[in-house]
Design a protein around this motif. Sequence first.
Motif, short mmCIF file in Angstrom:
data_model
loop_
_atom_site.label_atom_id
_atom_site.label_comp_id
_atom_site.label_asym_id
_atom_site.label_seq_id
_atom_site.Cartn_x
_atom_site.Cartn_y
_atom_site.Cartn_z
N SER A 1 19.01 -47.15 45.89
CA SER A 1 18.98 -48.25 44.94
C SER A 1 17.55 -48.77 44.73
O SER A 1 16.75 -48.82 45.66
N THR A 2 17.26 -49.16 43.48
CA THR A 2 15.96 -49.77 43.15
C THR A 2 16.10 -51.27 42.88
O THR A 2 15.11 -51.94 42.57
N ASP A 3 17.33 -51.76 42.99
CA ASP A 3 17.56 -53.20 42.82
C ASP A 3 17.30 -53.87 44.17
O ASP A 3 18.21 -54.28 44.90
N TYR A 4 16.01 -53.97 44.49
CA TYR A 4 15.63 -54.41 45.83
C TYR A 4 16.06 -55.84 46.14
O TYR A 4 16.43 -56.15 47.27
N ASP A 5 16.02 -56.71 45.16
CA ASP A 5 16.35 -58.11 45.43
C ASP A 5 17.80 -58.26 45.90
O ASP A 5 18.08 -59.09 46.78
N ASN A 6 18.70 -57.49 45.31
CA ASN A 6 20.11 -57.60 45.70
C ASN A 6 20.47 -56.66 46.86
O ASN A 6 21.35 -56.97 47.67
N THR A 7 19.80 -55.50 46.92
CA THR A 7 20.17 -54.50 47.92
C THR A 7 19.62 -54.84 49.30
O THR A 7 20.29 -54.64 50.33
N THR A 8 18.40 -55.38 49.35
CA THR A 8 17.75 -55.63 50.65
C THR A 8 18.56 -56.58 51.54
O THR A 8 18.76 -56.28 52.73
N PRO A 9 19.08 -57.70 51.04
CA PRO A 9 19.91 -58.56 51.91
C PRO A 9 21.14 -57.83 52.45
O PRO A 9 21.54 -58.05 53.60
N VAL A 10 21.72 -56.97 51.61
CA VAL A 10 22.90 -56.22 52.07
C VAL A 10 22.51 -55.25 53.19
O VAL A 10 23.22 -55.12 54.20
N MET A 11 21.38 -54.56 52.99
CA MET A 11 20.91 -53.62 54.02
C MET A 11 20.65 -54.35 55.34
O MET A 11 21.02 -53.86 56.42
N LYS A 12 20.04 -55.52 55.26
CA LYS A 12 19.76 -56.28 56.48
C LYS A 12 21.05 -56.76 57.14
O LYS A 12 21.17 -56.78 58.38
N LYS A 13 22.01 -57.12 56.32
CA LYS A 13 23.30 -57.56 56.87
C LYS A 13 23.99 -56.40 57.60
O LYS A 13 24.57 -56.57 58.68
N ILE A 14 23.90 -55.19 57.03
CA ILE A 14 24.50 -54.01 57.68
C ILE A 14 23.80 -53.72 59.00
O ILE A 14 24.44 -53.39 60.01
#
Length: 624
Positions: free
Chosen positions: A404-417
């Motif tokens: 994904s290149t939608d870093y603003d939305n994807t990064t919090p999800v990645m950190k949560k995982i």
Amino acid sequence: MLEEKNDNLPQADGLNPETETNTIVDAINSTNAEDSEATSINESDHIPLANYDELSLDELNTELDTLLKNEKITTIREHVEAIKRSFLHKYTELIDEKRKVFLEENPDAFSTDFQYELPAKSQFDSLYHNYRDQRNGHFKSIQDQLKKNLAERNQIITELKEIVENTENYNTALKDIQQLRERWKNGGPIPKDNYNHVWNNFHFHIERFYDQLHLDREARDMDFKNNLEQKQRIIDRASLLINEPDIRKAFRELQTLHRIWKEEIGPVAKDHREEIWQNFSNITKQLHSKRELLQNEIREREENNLAKKNEVIAAINEIASKEFQSHSDWQNAIKEIEQLRTQFFNMGRVPMEQNEETWANFKNVTRNFNVHKNNFYKDIKKEQQDNLVKKQALIEQVKSLSESTDYDNTTPVMKKIQEEWKHVGHVPRKFSDSLWKEFKQICNSYFDRLHAERNKEIDAEMANFNSKKDYLESLKDFELTGDHKTDLDAIKKHIENWKGLGVVPQTRRHIEGKFNNVLDALFDKLSLSKKEAELVKFNNKIENLMESNDNRRLQNETIFVQRKLEELQSEIFQLENNVQFFSSAKADNPLVKEINKNIDRHKDELNLWKEKLVQLKNINKNDA
């Protein structure tokens, strides 16, 4: 002759002083007889004993191999046996653990189906057989040498007997006797069972020879004098040993002096025999008493060590008897057990007769704890399987997000995982490393791309910062014309230009404050109302926060405005209540006029903050 008396064992109750002294001397003679044989088999070189129970199987093999290569075979028996005990104990525990795993993974298998080859065990067997072969070979050669030495000494006695019974020339015979005594001194150790008999036999014939020397008094007296001087030197040396701080060392040297007295020095004149022997015996008795005190102290320390070790064993047994329900509880218990094990190994020796029992008790309670621990972790095997499924699902999630290149939305999800991964718990050991490597690789790949993109943004933001710095410098030449509309439009244009220069890095945000200070100064010079100036400045501030995507500060600003409204409403309410106390006062009362003036000022300020809140709500509505 008193000097020919044997010794053994400490004094028993009721013995008279002479019997006590003889008993002590007998003990030294007996010990010398045993040492004479044993020294050949087990030499007395001292090699420190390591804490072998703390070493791994491979480390124990290395230690055994080092001893065999670098030390005499006669000096390492205690070390080898200690290594053997530790190795077999650890090996048995390992095999039991491997057998349990095998039976768990193969429910239909029998215990006899289990096979496990451990290279460390094969290496140990080879090393231990090598040690045993070397020791057996050495022992056989020593036994042969002891028998050879015995034959040599019996030959000396035979030759001595021949001289005593058939001599005519005592001067020549005396020289032959001296040669036989020299041969005797260098004859080497013999079996301990023959020691006293052979020695008594030899000295019996020596005494017979000297009894016949009355025909040559001068030769006899010279020999007696020489023997007396040597024995006096032994007494002088023994007397110094009384003040030797190392009692063990002193007693070992005393044994050596007794051996020399008995083995290497002939008789003295009858007039001196009783006195000189009594002097030597008295010193021996004093040293023996000091040794007894030391042995009692050692025994007391060993008894204390035994009591402390039994306390440790009881503590381990108490922990092993508890029922722990969680992994953390077991880990804490394991740490406690390790601390108790360390205490046990650091406590020193216990009485020899209780050493094996104490060690066996320690191993039993430790093994009991390990059995309970293993049963617990066997029970959580299903939980580990569930954790395996959870972690595999998390891996699938990060895979789906990794490109994904939608870093603003994807990064919090990645950190949560990633945070969820930390709390999932253990998985079966054979999957642990591979799962973690796969998960880590996917996450690293995503965050590497994110950091590369962020670096590009930072470069662009630094360019914006430099542009804003130049623009701020140019505002120094800006001057108001005096026309309200023209000046206000010009200020707004500067604000627009400033926003158009873009966002600056977080560490360079101070430049926004400098620009706002310039705006404040310009608004102060304008003939704007305070309310209008405040709203323009507030709007500029809010737009800056929006451009920097600083949602947290926007949220904090909203909370601050709401609190400000609540404070003003409360103050207005309080002031209006205060006016009620002056209901009978005239309208031109100075105090009443001041309160009403404050109420009007607070209401104006309230309206200003309400408009600020409206701006914030409009922003939030547009974002939604």
